[in-house]
Design a protein around this motif. Structure first.
Motif, PDB file in Angstrom:
ATOM      1  N   ASN A 194       0.833  -1.196   0.000  1.00  8.75           N
ATOM      2  CA  ASN A 194       0.000   0.000   0.000  1.00  8.75           C
ATOM      3  C   ASN A 194       0.869   1.248   0.000  1.00  8.75           C
ATOM      4  O   ASN A 194       2.062   1.198   0.328  1.00  8.75           O
ATOM      5  CB  ASN A 194      -0.908   0.013   1.237  1.00  8.75           C
ATOM      6  N   ALA A 195       0.243   2.368  -0.358  1.00  9.09           N
ATOM      7  CA  ALA A 195       0.903   3.668  -0.323  1.00  9.09           C
ATOM      8  C   ALA A 195       0.421   4.445   0.897  1.00  9.09           C
ATOM      9  O   ALA A 195      -0.751   4.357   1.273  1.00  9.09           O
ATOM     10  CB  ALA A 195       0.603   4.454  -1.596  1.00  9.09           C
ATOM     11  N   ALA A 196       1.320   5.200   1.507  1.00  9.36           N
ATOM     12  CA  ALA A 196       1.009   5.962   2.710  1.00  9.36           C
ATOM     13  C   ALA A 196       1.315   7.435   2.503  1.00  9.36           C
ATOM     14  O   ALA A 196       2.388   7.794   2.014  1.00  9.36           O
ATOM     15  CB  ALA A 196       1.816   5.436   3.898  1.00  9.36           C
ATOM     16  N   ALA A 219       2.984   7.521  11.392  1.00 10.40           N
ATOM     17  CA  ALA A 219       1.945   6.651  11.949  1.00 10.40           C
ATOM     18  C   ALA A 219       1.250   5.781  10.903  1.00 10.40           C
ATOM     19  O   ALA A 219       1.034   4.583  11.123  1.00 10.40           O
ATOM     20  CB  ALA A 219       0.914   7.489  12.704  1.00 10.40           C
ATOM     21  N   THR A 220       0.874   6.366   9.775  1.00  7.03           N
ATOM     22  CA  THR A 220       0.154   5.585   8.760  1.00  7.03           C
ATOM     23  C   THR A 220       1.033   4.498   8.171  1.00  7.03           C
ATOM     24  O   THR A 220       0.590   3.362   7.960  1.00  7.03           O
ATOM     25  CB  THR A 220      -0.381   6.505   7.646  1.00  7.03           C
ATOM     26  N   ALA A 221       2.293   4.829   7.906  1.00  4.93           N
ATOM     27  CA  ALA A 221       3.205   3.819   7.363  1.00  4.93           C
ATOM     28  C   ALA A 221       3.385   2.662   8.338  1.00  4.93           C
ATOM     29  O   ALA A 221       3.415   1.490   7.924  1.00  4.93           O
ATOM     30  CB  ALA A 221       4.554   4.451   7.039  1.00  4.93           C
ATOM     31  N   ILE A 222       3.490   2.969   9.615  1.00  2.14           N
ATOM     32  CA  ILE A 222       3.644   1.915  10.624  1.00  2.14           C
ATOM     33  C   ILE A 222       2.397   1.040  10.665  1.00  2.14           C
ATOM     34  O   ILE A 222       2.477  -0.195  10.754  1.00  2.14           O
ATOM     35  CB  ILE A 222       3.945   2.522  12.004  1.00  2.14           C
ATOM     36  N   ARG A 223       1.236   1.666  10.577  1.00  2.00           N
ATOM     37  CA  ARG A 223      -0.018   0.899  10.585  1.00  2.00           C
ATOM     38  C   ARG A 223      -0.087  -0.036   9.379  1.00  2.00           C
ATOM     39  O   ARG A 223      -0.477  -1.211   9.507  1.00  2.00           O
ATOM     40  CB  ARG A 223      -1.211   1.850  10.587  1.00  2.00           C
ATOM     41  N   LEU A 224       0.281   0.466   8.218  1.00  2.00           N
ATOM     42  CA  LEU A 224       0.239  -0.363   7.011  1.00  2.00           C
ATOM     43  C   LEU A 224       1.295  -1.458   7.036  1.00  2.00           C
ATOM     44  O   LEU A 224       1.109  -2.531   6.459  1.00  2.00           O
ATOM     45  CB  LEU A 224       0.411   0.513   5.776  1.00  2.00           C
ATOM     46  N   GLU A 238      -4.103   7.743   4.414  1.00  2.00           N
ATOM     47  CA  GLU A 238      -3.580   8.761   5.312  1.00  2.00           C
ATOM     48  C   GLU A 238      -4.231   8.519   6.665  1.00  2.00           C
ATOM     49  O   GLU A 238      -4.978   7.549   6.839  1.00  2.00           O
ATOM     50  CB  GLU A 238      -3.896  10.164   4.787  1.00  2.00           C
ATOM     51  N   ASP A 239      -3.976   9.403   7.631  1.00  2.00           N
ATOM     52  CA  ASP A 239      -4.524   9.198   8.968  1.00  2.00           C
ATOM     53  C   ASP A 239      -6.036   9.028   8.965  1.00  2.00           C
ATOM     54  O   ASP A 239      -6.587   8.209   9.710  1.00  2.00           O
ATOM     55  CB  ASP A 239      -4.181  10.385   9.868  1.00  2.00           C
ATOM     56  N   ASP A 240      -6.728   9.799   8.143  1.00  2.00           N
ATOM     57  CA  ASP A 240      -8.186   9.822   8.158  1.00  2.00           C
ATOM     58  C   ASP A 240      -8.830   8.746   7.284  1.00  2.00           C
ATOM     59  O   ASP A 240     -10.052   8.688   7.189  1.00  2.00           O
ATOM     60  CB  ASP A 240      -8.691  11.198   7.718  1.00  2.00           C
ATOM     61  N   GLY A 241      -8.013   7.933   6.654  1.00  2.00           N
ATOM     62  CA  GLY A 241      -8.564   6.871   5.828  1.00  2.00           C
ATOM     63  C   GLY A 241      -7.983   6.843   4.435  1.00  2.00           C
ATOM     64  O   GLY A 241      -6.817   7.210   4.227  1.00  2.00           O
ATOM     65  N   VAL A 242      -8.795   6.454   3.461  1.00  2.00           N
ATOM     66  CA  VAL A 242      -8.328   6.281   2.084  1.00  2.00           C
ATOM     67  C   VAL A 242      -8.180   7.634   1.397  1.00  2.00           C
ATOM     68  O   VAL A 242      -9.029   8.513   1.524  1.00  2.00           O
ATOM     69  CB  VAL A 242      -9.306   5.391   1.291  1.00  2.00           C
ATOM     70  N   VAL A 243      -7.073   7.793   0.661  1.00  2.00           N
ATOM     71  CA  VAL A 243      -6.846   8.975  -0.156  1.00  2.00           C
ATOM     72  C   VAL A 243      -7.325   8.661  -1.569  1.00  2.00           C
ATOM     73  O   VAL A 243      -6.990   7.607  -2.111  1.00  2.00           O
ATOM     74  CB  VAL A 243      -5.350   9.356  -0.193  1.00  2.00           C
ATOM     75  N   PRO A 244      -8.091   9.541  -2.202  1.00  2.00           N
ATOM     76  CA  PRO A 244      -8.542   9.271  -3.570  1.00  2.00           C
ATOM     77  C   PRO A 244      -7.367   9.314  -4.540  1.00  2.00           C
ATOM     78  O   PRO A 244      -6.447  10.109  -4.382  1.00  2.00           O
ATOM     79  CB  PRO A 244      -9.541  10.402  -3.855  1.00  2.00           C
TER      80      PRO A 244
END
Length: 245
Positions: A194-196, A219-224, A238-244
């Motif tokens: 995935n991309a972060a 944070a997002t990269a660590i989560r992924l 991103e933090d808030d969810g999916v980026v379009p």
């Protein structure tokens, strides 16, 4: 073969990359700190070890076939497999006043330089360590992108997305597209990629312009990187969810 989970983070000697390494280390990963500069790499490893992280240095220039090959061999010797790859190393390229890259005056060589690191470097590293990732029970790949790579957001005049970056922004769009292609090819293998987007983080990368800390950006990269089996793949977060896209 070691049973300890092992991660490799490129561009990990400072900023967001360092914090990704620190965060994974805090979760119990042995972390390879990939970086070109020997002194900065050694300093980062020392700081991580002082914080209790099982860290080791990995000389790594993502624009060099030989350097990447050597790094993959080092990971083979140190761990025998790889559980997490975070492709964080990136460059913005030279900018004009206001941190702008004007497409009407852009030097094509600048585009080549940026793409060499931000896209081709990611492909080069990923393919070199893919055999090691295939040995992991739950392999994860994270490509550190940016919301400026979102064509949807870039094309929406109602969204404030910062200055025109005619080399850097398209390189992240390219990276996002490559991420999707890997996800398609690796479907069914257990490898999640995935991309972060770290957000606007204040680091020396952007002259410390930004409202977010490197820790927040990581944070997002660590989560992924630590997604459970069956988690999403081929997506942009991103933090808030999916980026379009």
């Amino acid at each position: 073969m070691s049973e300890t989970r092992t991660a490799l983070v490129t561009g990990a000697n400072k900023g967001i990359g360092y914090e990704i390494a620190a965060g994974l280390g805090a979760l119990g990963y042995r972390v390879g700190v990939g970086a070109r500069d020997e002194a900065r790499r050694d300093l980062a490893v020392g700081k991580l070890r002082a914080a209790g992280v099982d860290a080791f240095g990995v000389p790594l220039d993502v624009t060099s076939d030989r350097s990447v090959s050597d790094a993959a061999e080092l990971m083979e010797r140190r761990a025998g497999r790889l559980d997490v790859l975070v492709n964080n190393a990136g460059v913005s390229g030279e900018t004009g006043p206001g941190w702008v890259q004007d497409p009407t005056t852009l030097d094509p060589d600048l585009i080549r330089t940026v793409v060499e690191t931000n896209v081709i470097g990611v492909v080069r590293v990923t393919n070199a360590v893919l055999p090691l990732l295939r040995r992991s029970a739950s392999p994860r790949i994270v490509n550190v992108s940016s919301s400026v790579g979102s064509l949807t957001r870039q094309a929406d005049p109602g969204i404030e997305i910062g200055p025109v970056m005619a080399a850097y922004a398209p390189s992240k769009s390219f990276l996002n597209a490559v991420t999707v292609q890997y996800a398609r090819q690796l479907a069914g293998t257990g490898i999640l990629i995935n991309a972060a987007c770290p957000g606007l983080v204040a680091t020396d990368f952007n002259g410390f312009y930004g409202s977010r800390t490197p820790e927040q950006g990581a944070a997002t990269a660590i989560r992924l990187a630590t997604l459970p089996d069956g988690g999403p793949t081929g997506s942009f977060f991103e933090d808030d969810g999916v980026v379009p896209w």
